[in-house]
Design an enzyme around this catalytic site. Structure first.
Site, short mmCIF file in Angstrom:
data_model
loop_
_atom_site.label_atom_id
_atom_site.label_comp_id
_atom_site.label_asym_id
_atom_site.label_seq_id
_atom_site.Cartn_x
_atom_site.Cartn_y
_atom_site.Cartn_z
N HIS A 60 -2.50 -2.10 -9.94
CA HIS A 60 -3.46 -1.47 -8.77
C HIS A 60 -4.77 -2.31 -8.96
CE1 HIS A 60 -5.79 1.56 -6.82
NE2 HIS A 60 -4.92 2.06 -6.39
N HIS B 177 0.91 -1.17 0.03
CA HIS B 177 -0.02 -0.01 -0.05
C HIS B 177 1.01 1.26 -0.20
CE1 HIS B 177 -3.72 2.54 0.39
NE2 HIS B 177 -3.97 2.18 1.81
N ASP C 94 2.50 5.81 -6.71
CA ASP C 94 3.79 5.79 -5.73
C ASP C 94 4.99 5.40 -6.82
OD1 ASP C 94 2.84 5.99 -3.22
OD2 ASP C 94 2.32 3.80 -3.24
N1 ACO Z 1 4.80 -6.33 -10.63
C1 ACO Z 1 4.69 -7.63 -11.30
N2 ACO Z 1 3.61 -8.40 -11.54
C2 ACO Z 1 2.43 -7.68 -10.91
C3 ACO Z 1 2.58 -6.59 -10.22
C4 ACO Z 1 3.71 -5.75 -10.11
N3 ACO Z 1 3.98 -4.44 -9.61
N4 ACO Z 1 1.25 -6.33 -9.53
C5 ACO Z 1 0.35 -7.17 -10.08
N5 ACO Z 1 1.15 -8.10 -10.69
C6 ACO Z 1 0.75 -9.38 -11.42
C7 ACO Z 1 0.41 -10.73 -10.45
O1 ACO Z 1 1.87 -11.21 -10.01
C8 ACO Z 1 -0.56 -11.15 -11.10
O2 ACO Z 1 0.24 -12.11 -12.16
P1 ACO Z 1 -0.40 -13.65 -12.30
O3 ACO Z 1 -1.93 -13.35 -12.91
O4 ACO Z 1 0.64 -14.15 -13.31
O5 ACO Z 1 -0.48 -14.13 -11.06
C9 ACO Z 1 -1.51 -10.15 -11.80
O6 ACO Z 1 -0.63 -9.01 -12.16
C10 ACO Z 1 -2.54 -9.57 -11.12
O7 ACO Z 1 -1.99 -8.98 -9.91
P2 ACO Z 1 -2.90 -9.01 -8.13
O8 ACO Z 1 -1.53 -9.20 -7.16
O9 ACO Z 1 -3.90 -10.21 -8.63
O10 ACO Z 1 -3.45 -7.93 -8.57
P3 ACO Z 1 -4.08 -7.19 -6.82
O11 ACO Z 1 -5.35 -6.19 -7.41
O12 ACO Z 1 -4.16 -8.18 -5.87
O13 ACO Z 1 -2.80 -6.31 -6.16
C11 ACO Z 1 -1.43 -4.72 -5.91
C12 ACO Z 1 -2.65 -4.92 -6.65
C13 ACO Z 1 -1.05 -5.00 -4.44
C14 ACO Z 1 -1.22 -2.86 -5.99
C15 ACO Z 1 -0.38 -5.35 -6.84
O14 ACO Z 1 -0.51 -4.97 -8.22
C16 ACO Z 1 1.01 -5.02 -6.40
O15 ACO Z 1 1.50 -5.79 -5.33
N6 ACO Z 1 2.05 -3.92 -6.89
C17 ACO Z 1 3.29 -3.66 -6.32
C18 ACO Z 1 3.08 -2.82 -4.97
C19 ACO Z 1 2.65 -1.23 -5.15
O16 ACO Z 1 3.10 -0.58 -6.22
N7 ACO Z 1 1.79 -1.03 -4.38
C20 ACO Z 1 1.13 0.41 -4.33
C21 ACO Z 1 -0.33 0.36 -4.92
S1 ACO Z 1 -1.04 1.89 -4.98
C22 ACO Z 1 -1.12 2.50 -3.51
O17 ACO Z 1 -1.26 1.79 -2.33
C23 ACO Z 1 -1.04 3.77 -3.23
#
Ligand code: ACO
Length: 420
Positions: free
Chosen positions: A299, A260, A355
């Protein structure tokens, strides 16, 4: 049969229930009539509330506070104007804004014991841990904050939090650096006062209006984001009717996490680790092999460019024109360029989120990496409070208490120690 309804048939029994569809949703409790629950870990498709505060269309990349597009607010409003808008639902008139600014100024001081409280933290304590602890501790200074059924008391606590948060956030910064605390100055505006409390040395600080406006825009961009993880924490904890200082500290704890608000810190650590543009392709390969995440990308609701990330790139231009280009920006731009052309990211609709660039800007402003999430919290505070107020005045809300699907043992007899 009503057109705006959903018929659910239990094929085990043939029982049917007709569930009204209201605003594109069905009420999960209707399933009780069939003896069923809905199962939705991590709330992927569950609305927990009705809300009139923030609108997001994640596919179209739209974000609005109280109906106003984020682009217009970031361009034209001040942060305290946004706080009023989130709290009251309308933009303030000039007279309302003047009075609101004065009120906030009147409450910027914290009890002197807060200094001693902060002094108790180790010199290398993480700023978010300190902010979290100090905010929770504030509840002990204001026992009247427990009167959450009293509208006037709620207003006062929100005012106190908005006014004192920059003071605490700045003192957390000073503590990390071993510097004496700087007291609030009522001749400065909200942002100017905060910046002065963080950076003043020996009674001197030369304000840079471009950097201060850039910080203000960043706070505006973070001010609310509907039912995100930290807001959900504030609402969930607040639903127990605890005081708002405690509920907000739950939000700070949620924001601290690297998935987050903590992501802005992780982005910088990632850029440091990559070290050079030439290492970007290998890093991206690692991401695609699921060895790690590309922090600052992806996201839960935006499946398009995060509109805040677009605005932040513009802010970055203004800031770097003042401070000179950070070499990390070059690595970030290259990461973005490669990622946006790559099938892995395209198929998963992964775009830069708020971010991705905010950390590089905070660093250029002089804030250390582990302090970035505190700045996010400073921006998000009004959103937490507006959502807390909305939750309390919503007659549909009760204590938040999810159900579970039990997967453990059936009843079994206790085994005495000698027989294990
Ligand atoms: N890098 C690489 N792969 C990613 C990323 C990433 N940053 N984010 C998602 N994916 C991939 C996942 O591995 C998944 O792949 P798969 O289908 O092969 O398993 C697919 O994309 C879907 O991702 P989920 O994790 O199911 O998406 P979710 O909605 O649960 O997660 C989140 C959202 C937590 C923001 C995620 O994208 C992430 O971890 N991002 C990196 C951390 C980040 O930047 N957080 C800030 C969010 S914005 C904020 O809070 C202000």
């Amino acid at each position: 049969m009503a057109e705006e309804s959903l018929t659910v048939r239990d094929n085990r029994t043939g029982d049917e229930v007709e569930i009204p569809i209201v605003d594109g949703t069905i009420h999960a409790t209707e399933l009780k009539k069939l003896g069923l629950m809905s199962y939705d870990p991590a709330f992927l498709n569950t609305a927990s509330t009705r809300s009139s505060i923030t609108y997001i269309d994640g596919d179209a990349g739209i974000l609005r506070y109280r109906g106003y597009p984020i682009e217009q607010l970031a361009e034209q409003a001040s942060f305290l104007e946004i706080v009023w808008l989130l709290f009251e639902g309308e933009l303030p008139t000039q007279a309302e804004l003047d009075a609101w600014q004065d009120e906030v100024r009147m409450h910027t001081y914290v009890h002197t014991n807060v200094e001693q409280f902060l002094d108790g933290f180790r010199h290398d304590a993480h700023p978010m841990g300190m902010l979290l602890g100090a905010t929770a501790a504030l509840s002990t200074f204001y026992p009247d904050a427990k009167e959450i059924g009293d509208e006037e008391s709620r207003r006062l606590q929100k005012l106190r939090l908005v006014a004192k948060f920059p003071t605490i956030a700045a003192w957390v910064f000073r503590h990390s650096r071993g510097l004496p605390y700087v007291f609030p100055r009522n001749d400065l505006d909200y942002i100017g006062n905060f910046v002065n409390m963080t950076f003043e040395i020996g009674g001197q600080h030369e304000p840079n209006p471009v950097l201060q406006r850039a910080l203000e825009i960043l706070l505006i961009l973070h001010a609310d984001h509907e039912q995100n993880a930290s807001t959900n924490a504030v609402r969930g904890v607040g639903s127990t009717q605890v005081d708002p200082f405690s509920a907000v500290s739950a939000g700070i704890a949620a924001l601290y996490g690297p998935l987050h608000g903590g992501a802005n810190e992780q982005v910088l650590r990632m850029l440091d680790e990559i070290g050079d543009v030439k290492n970007v392709p290998a890093f991206i390969e690692g991401v695609k092999n699921h060895e790690r995440l590309l922090m600052g990308f992806g996201h839960r609701v935006y499946k398009n460019y995060d509109p805040r990330a677009k605005l932040i790139k513009r802010v970055a231009d203004d800031v770097f024109a003042q401070t000179g280009i950070d070499p990390k920006l070059e690595i970030a731009l290259e990461l973005e360029r490669i990622a946006l052309e790559d099938d892995y990211f395209i198929e998963r609709k992964l775009y830069p989120n708020v971010d991705f660039y905010s950390g590089i800007i905070y660093r250029a402003m002089g804030y250390p990496t582990d302090y970035f999430t505190v700045l996010f919290a400073l921006g998000r505070l009004p959103g937490w409070l507006a959502q807390w107020e909305e939750m309390l005045s919503d007659s549909e809300q009760k204590i938040a208490r999810p159900r579970q699907v039990y997967t453990g043992y059936d009843e079994r007899d206790f085994v005495p120690m000698a027989k294990r």
